[in-house]
Design an enzyme around this catalytic site. Structure first.
Site, PDB file in Angstrom:
ATOM      1  N   ALA A  46       0.840  -1.198   0.000  1.00  0.00           N
ATOM      2  CA  ALA A  46       0.000   0.000   0.000  1.00  0.00           C
ATOM      3  C   ALA A  46       0.877   1.251   0.000  1.00  0.00           C
ATOM      4  O   ALA A  46       1.756   1.408   0.854  1.00  0.00           O
ATOM      5  CB  ALA A  46      -0.916   0.001   1.215  1.00  0.00           C
ATOM      6  N   LYS A 106       8.917   4.203  15.373  1.00  0.00           N
ATOM      7  CA  LYS A 106       9.287   4.576  16.744  1.00  0.00           C
ATOM      8  C   LYS A 106       8.380   5.647  17.313  1.00  0.00           C
ATOM      9  O   LYS A 106       8.052   5.630  18.505  1.00  0.00           O
ATOM     10  CB  LYS A 106      10.738   5.024  16.797  1.00  0.00           C
ATOM     11  CG  LYS A 106      11.069   6.205  15.896  1.00  0.00           C
ATOM     12  CD  LYS A 106      12.528   6.563  15.952  1.00  0.00           C
ATOM     13  CE  LYS A 106      12.864   7.673  14.962  1.00  0.00           C
ATOM     14  NZ  LYS A 106      12.764   7.221  13.560  1.00  0.00           N
ATOM     15  N   GLU A 130      11.038  -4.496  16.717  1.00  0.00           N
ATOM     16  CA  GLU A 130      12.490  -4.496  16.922  1.00  0.00           C
ATOM     17  C   GLU A 130      13.180  -3.378  16.149  1.00  0.00           C
ATOM     18  O   GLU A 130      14.129  -2.757  16.635  1.00  0.00           O
ATOM     19  CB  GLU A 130      13.074  -5.843  16.507  1.00  0.00           C
ATOM     20  CG  GLU A 130      14.575  -5.977  16.711  1.00  0.00           C
ATOM     21  CD  GLU A 130      14.973  -5.950  18.183  1.00  0.00           C
ATOM     22  OE1 GLU A 130      15.738  -5.042  18.570  1.00  0.00           O
ATOM     23  OE2 GLU A 130      14.519  -6.830  18.930  1.00  0.00           O
ATOM     24  N   ILE A 137      20.366  -3.481  14.970  1.00  0.00           N
ATOM     25  CA  ILE A 137      20.878  -4.034  16.223  1.00  0.00           C
ATOM     26  C   ILE A 137      19.763  -4.755  16.966  1.00  0.00           C
ATOM     27  O   ILE A 137      18.739  -4.148  17.285  1.00  0.00           O
ATOM     28  CB  ILE A 137      21.441  -2.918  17.125  1.00  0.00           C
ATOM     29  CG1 ILE A 137      22.534  -2.134  16.398  1.00  0.00           C
ATOM     30  CG2 ILE A 137      21.970  -3.499  18.424  1.00  0.00           C
ATOM     31  CD1 ILE A 137      23.001  -0.916  17.154  1.00  0.00           C
ATOM     32  N   LYS A 206      13.096   6.723  21.371  1.00  0.00           N
ATOM     33  CA  LYS A 206      13.742   5.424  21.560  1.00  0.00           C
ATOM     34  C   LYS A 206      14.005   5.145  23.034  1.00  0.00           C
ATOM     35  O   LYS A 206      13.907   3.994  23.473  1.00  0.00           O
ATOM     36  CB  LYS A 206      15.036   5.375  20.736  1.00  0.00           C
ATOM     37  CG  LYS A 206      14.772   5.451  19.233  1.00  0.00           C
ATOM     38  CD  LYS A 206      16.034   5.690  18.431  1.00  0.00           C
ATOM     39  CE  LYS A 206      15.726   5.784  16.947  1.00  0.00           C
ATOM     40  NZ  LYS A 206      16.924   6.121  16.145  1.00  0.00           N
TER      41      LYS A 206
END
Length: 439
Positions: A46, A106, A130, A137, A206
């Site tokens: 999309a 985030k 993740e 990482i 974060k």
């Protein structure tokens, strides 16, 4: 393969990360199927504009502008649109329909992670993100799973590659802040509006995610103390070098005890001094690293690329494989744990140390006056460095002092700095930086 039906994957967004995710799903279909026990079928992508140029050549028939319909027909939805809306609405619809969701968003997770996790838990779906912190990482899964039985005391990290690149150029090559920022922009580290990076907003989002997972407590993004790097000067860089430190923008999540004995959590972002022998000091250019301190495991370091299309796609694919395996094996998604409900403590409760740079009058008794100001507030000096007197002819001579303090409560250190600003013997407080990464 065990004959499990194909799993339909809906991809929302096809920027640099989305294009790489689509490519990897299409190119490595057989390998992924062998790992999962079922084949992944990319049901659609999309986008707002089907004809927009892409980083990767992909089959045109996969593209659609009907995101809602794609979500409704998918077993797993990968959201890489960014922003709050319409991503929040589409993720909620996917979860309520029983689809698993993988996202790298985030900003959305920092602002609405708990409510989205609750929506997933209500229907037994899986919400994975993740890639929302430090890209390639693996840090969230180790915090959530590998260290779930340990007592984490502190997480501190370099989680914004743009600011790390700027500070690294200033430290290693002597660039001015303006020149380092210009190079960072030319290389694509900074957006046209770099505020999100240089003012610490990105790192604060974060920090919210890291703190919430590490301490099993909801940490709102507006509870994160935030300072950026725009005030960092070449003089501060040089003073840090002279004292054996390097300046890094750190995201810090810490379990600590307030003055009244209350156990709580601190989450904060600011430029800080790190000893040059600390592992985080050797994180150069645009790399990211997260340093974890745990009671049983001790000190752990996670290092790697914190941005990039292919690098971020790696983390997204890891979450995708995990979600797909759950479909094959069966059972509900693993919910996040935010049940500790520790209070969020203000930055004033943090215990740290300061490096304070002062301009002072070059006259007898200055050091005694400054020592008295520190002592009145329970702060002691660990080191004092004084330059020779200076000043133009006819001007009152002055000297520069660099004071390193022992660890003390942030509120006491801040009060000390304000008292120094008001002192007759001090003409200017030119720099205040915290020392981090020390016991």
């Amino acid at each position: 393969m065990n004959g499990y039906r194909d799993l339909r994957i809906g991809l929302l967004g096809c920027g640099s990360v989305g294009a790489q995710v689509a490519r990897l799903i299409l190119e490595h279909g057989d390998e992924l199927a062998a790992r999962i026990g079922a084949r992944l079928t990319l049901a659609g992508i999309a986008v707002r504009n089907v004809d927009a140029p892409r980083d990767v050549e992909l089959p045109r028939e996969l593209f659609t502008t009907d995101a809602e319909r794609l979500v409704q027909g998918s077993d797993i939805v990968i959201e890489l649109m960014g922003g709050i809306e319409p991503a929040r609405t589409l993720i909620t619809q996917a979860l309520q329909g029983g689809a698993d969701v993988v996202t790298a968003n985030k900003a959305l997770i920092a602002a609405h992670g708990p409510e989205l996790s609750e929506a997933a838990e209500q229907v037994g779906a899986q919400l994975s993100y993740e890639a929302a912190v430090a890209a390639a990482i693996p840090i969230l899964r180790p915090l959530r799973e590998s260290l779930a039985g340990d007592h984490i005391t502190r997480v501190l990290g370099i989680v914004n590659g743009s600011t790390n690149y700027i500070l690294d150029r200033m430290d290693r090559f002597g660039d001015s802040a303006e020149d380092a920022s210009r190079v960072a922009s030319e290389l694509g580290f900074l957006e046209a509006d770099p505020t999100l990076d240089v003012e610490g907003y990105d790192a604060a989002q974060k920090a919210t995610i890291l703190a919430s997972i590490a301490f099993h407590t909801e940490v709102p993004v507006d509870a994160v103390h935030r300072e950026g790097i725009t005030q960092i000067t070449a003089e501060q860089i040089d003073a840090a070098k002279s004292a054996g430190y390097v300046i890094k923008l750190l995201a810090i999540a810490e379990r600590l005890q307030a003055a009244d004995g209350t156990d709580g959590v601190s989450a904060r972002v600011y430029p800080a001094l790190i000893r040059r022998d600390h592992p985080l000091a050797a994180v150069y250019e645009g790399k990211n690293a997260v340093f974890v301190e745990a009671e049983a495991a001790g000190e752990l370091m996670f290092y790697g690329a914190g941005a990039g299309g292919a690098e971020t796609a790696s983390a997204v694919l890891g979450d995708l494989v995990s979600a797909a395996r759950r479909h094959v094996v069966g059972g509900p998604g693993i919910p996040g744990s935010l049940h500790a409900e520790l209070p969020i403590l203000p930055v004033g409760e943090v215990t740290t140390a300061y490096q304070i740079m002062l301009e002072v009058r070059d006259q007898p008794g200055v050091l005694a006056s400054i020592a008295g100001i520190l002592a009145e507030r329970g702060v002691s000096a660990a080191s004092v460095e004084q330059t020779a007197a200076r000043g133009a002819e006819g001007d009152e001579p002055s000297a520069a002092l660099v004071i390193g303090t022992h660890r003390a409560r942030e509120s006491d250190l801040a009060a000390t700095v304000e008292a120094l600003r008001a002192a007759d013997v001090v003409t200017a407080v030119t720099s205040v930086l915290r020392l981090e990464g020390q016991a």
